[in-house]
Design an enzyme around this catalytic site. Structure first.
Site, PDB file in Angstrom:
ATOM      1  N   CYS A  98       0.887  -1.167   0.000  1.00 55.56           N
ATOM      2  CA  CYS A  98       0.000   0.000   0.000  1.00 55.56           C
ATOM      3  C   CYS A  98       0.914   1.202   0.000  1.00 55.56           C
ATOM      4  O   CYS A  98       1.553   1.507   1.007  1.00 55.56           O
ATOM      5  CB  CYS A  98      -0.899   0.003   1.238  1.00 55.56           C
ATOM      6  SG  CYS A  98      -1.796   1.567   1.439  1.00 55.56           S
ATOM      7  N   CYS A 152      -0.528   4.388   2.328  1.00 56.12           N
ATOM      8  CA  CYS A 152      -0.560   4.310   3.799  1.00 56.12           C
ATOM      9  C   CYS A 152      -0.063   2.921   4.179  1.00 56.12           C
ATOM     10  O   CYS A 152       1.106   2.630   3.960  1.00 56.12           O
ATOM     11  CB  CYS A 152      -1.933   4.653   4.369  1.00 56.12           C
ATOM     12  SG  CYS A 152      -3.360   4.071   3.477  1.00 56.12           S
ATOM     13  N   SER A 153      -0.906   2.079   4.693  1.00 59.37           N
ATOM     14  CA  SER A 153      -0.444   0.727   4.998  1.00 59.37           C
ATOM     15  C   SER A 153      -1.650  -0.203   5.062  1.00 59.37           C
ATOM     16  O   SER A 153      -1.768  -1.005   5.972  1.00 59.37           O
ATOM     17  CB  SER A 153       0.328   0.694   6.306  1.00 59.37           C
ATOM     18  OG  SER A 153      -0.467   1.273   7.316  1.00 59.37           O
ATOM     19  N   CYS A 154      -2.559  -0.074   4.096  1.00 59.30           N
ATOM     20  CA  CYS A 154      -3.757  -0.914   4.052  1.00 59.30           C
ATOM     21  C   CYS A 154      -3.329  -2.379   4.031  1.00 59.30           C
ATOM     22  O   CYS A 154      -2.388  -2.751   3.317  1.00 59.30           O
ATOM     23  CB  CYS A 154      -4.582  -0.604   2.817  1.00 59.30           C
ATOM     24  SG  CYS A 154      -5.231   1.074   2.843  1.00 59.30           S
TER      25      CYS A 154
END
Lengths: 108, 94, 218
Positions: free
Chosen positions: C118, C121-123
């Protein structure tokens, strides 16, 4: 206009899957829990998209903040924006907490 | 909700300079890819991010790009691809 | 403050600085977190118990759940079909409801290797895999996984032949991704427990293959 979060394709260092492994600390889990709770079905105080907007508003600081400090800042700003508590309430609380935590840390 | 694109259609991601919270990273803007699948209609994150309802919903697609289209100096296999989700209002027929 | 007492293995923080066991966050961060938490409790928004339960819930989610799903797909073709085409129904069988997000399962084959990132962000499929690894959230991985995936895979010790296509999935919107790794040859007749032991978190993110049979025996 590139937001600070838009990392895709930028030059960056090597990924070190050993060094960059990390078991979340209890403190980090607490921040994680606060975020999940303000999002949950029962409260619906904010959405994940709003949290991302707040993190992006860190601008250049985005790169300096550890991950969960970004989350924490987003939770704080969202709660201020939603009027859950006021800036004055937060500042008064921070003054009180600072005294407590400084005493605790120096006692360690 | 109607879908403007179908799997297999060639699309170009818009080269749009839009302020605020968006989910279309810079590296795909202006690039040409192929619709891989229709994901469905979702609330618009660009307004959800400001506490609004996200209405009207936006159609979301997965778009497939050849890595060589994204990076002129890509040095992996020419068959390598990248897939990403793009909302309908961020693309045009190519 | 006993709740800041850690009992984990030593680790490293997100910026790569080594941290000690029991190390507290920066004082300013701890002040802000404590202040926000106490205000939310005083305002009746959350209780200390809600926080404790949320932490407990996150601790129950992790790669072992993902491994169960992968093994079910390896051993039950009808389930695999459902997982690949209508994952909501398949996940219901494991009591997982990801809505409003949707899980997109991508299958590794002889010819295709899938890898998830991602960049914005950090999905991450948290209901299945828990909290994302630190490297997944760092700039290095988020920047380079889309542009030089093969180099990044090498940094994980994953060497792919040139003729195996690499498909990178940037998890930027409403889907969350799970890689269905390839079942290794020579595992016919294995029990589910044996198979689950092969499936690692990293193999479900697509930065590595499953454990090799030698690793397992060792």
């Amino acid at each position: 206009m590139r937001g600070p979060q838009d990392y895709g394709g930028l030059p960056a260092g090597a990924v070190d899957p050993v060094k960059h492994e990390h078991v979340p600390t209890h403190w980090e889990k607490t921040v994680d829990a606060l975020m999940m709770l303000i999002f949950d079905q029962r409260r619906q105080l904010a959405r994940v998209d709003e949290s991302r907007r707040m993190q992006e508003m860190l601008g250049e600081d985005y790169h300096k903040y550890p991950y969960y400090e970004r989350w924490l800042q987003a939770v704080a700003w969202l709660m201020l924006e939603k009027g859950v508590f006021t800036q004055e309430e937060l500042e008064a609380k921070q003054t009180e907490v600072r005294g407590r935590l400084e005493a605790e840390r120096s006692g360690n | 909700m109607e879908t403007k694109y179908q799997p297999g259609d060639k699309v170009q991601i818009l080269q749009r300079n839009q302020p605020g919270h968006v989910r279309t990273p810079i590296y795909v803007r202006g690039k040409v890819g192929v619709i891989e699948r229709i994901v469905g209609a979702f609330p618009n994150p660009e307004t959800l991010a400001y506490g609004h309802s996200g209405l009207p919903y936006k159609m979301l697609y997965r778009v497939n790009f050849k890595q060589g289209e994204l990076w002129s100096d890509y040095d992996g296999s020419p068959d390598d691809t990248l897939e990403i989700e793009i909302y309908e209002h961020w693309m045009a027929p190519a | 403050m006993s709740e800041h007492h850690h009992d984990h293995d030593h680790g490293h923080d997100h910026d790569g600085k080594p941290i000690q066991e029991d190390e507290l966050p920066a004082l300013e961060a701890q002040i802000l977190e404590t202040s926000v938490r106490e205000l939310l409790i005083e305002k009746g928004v959350v209780s200390a118990d809600d926080i404790r339960r949320a932490i407990e819930a996150m601790e129950t989610r992790g790669e072992s759940l993902g491994a169960k799903i992968v093994v079910r797909a390896w051993t039950d073709p009808a389930f695999k079909e459902k997982l690949l085409t209508s994952s909501d129904d398949a996940l219901m069988e494991f009591g997982i409801d990801m809505r409003p997000m949707e899980l997109c399962v991508v299958e590794n084959t002889e010819d295709v290797h899938n890898m998830v990132v991602c960049t914005l962000c950090s999905c991450y499929p948290r209901p299945i895999l828990g909290i994302p690894p630190a490297w997944y959230k760092r700039r290095d991985y988020r920047s380079r996984a889309v542009r030089e995936p093969r180099a990044v895979l090498q940094e994980f010790g994953t060497e792919l032949p040139d003729n195996r296509q690499v498909r990178v999935h940037d998890s930027n919107a409403d889907l969350r991704y799970l890689v269905l790794p390839k079942r290794p040859e020579g595992t016919e007749g294995w029990t589910n427990d044996q198979l689950e032991a092969l499936v690692t978190r990293d193999s479900m993110i697509g930065v590595s293959d499953v454990r090799s049979l030698d690793e397992l025996v060792g």
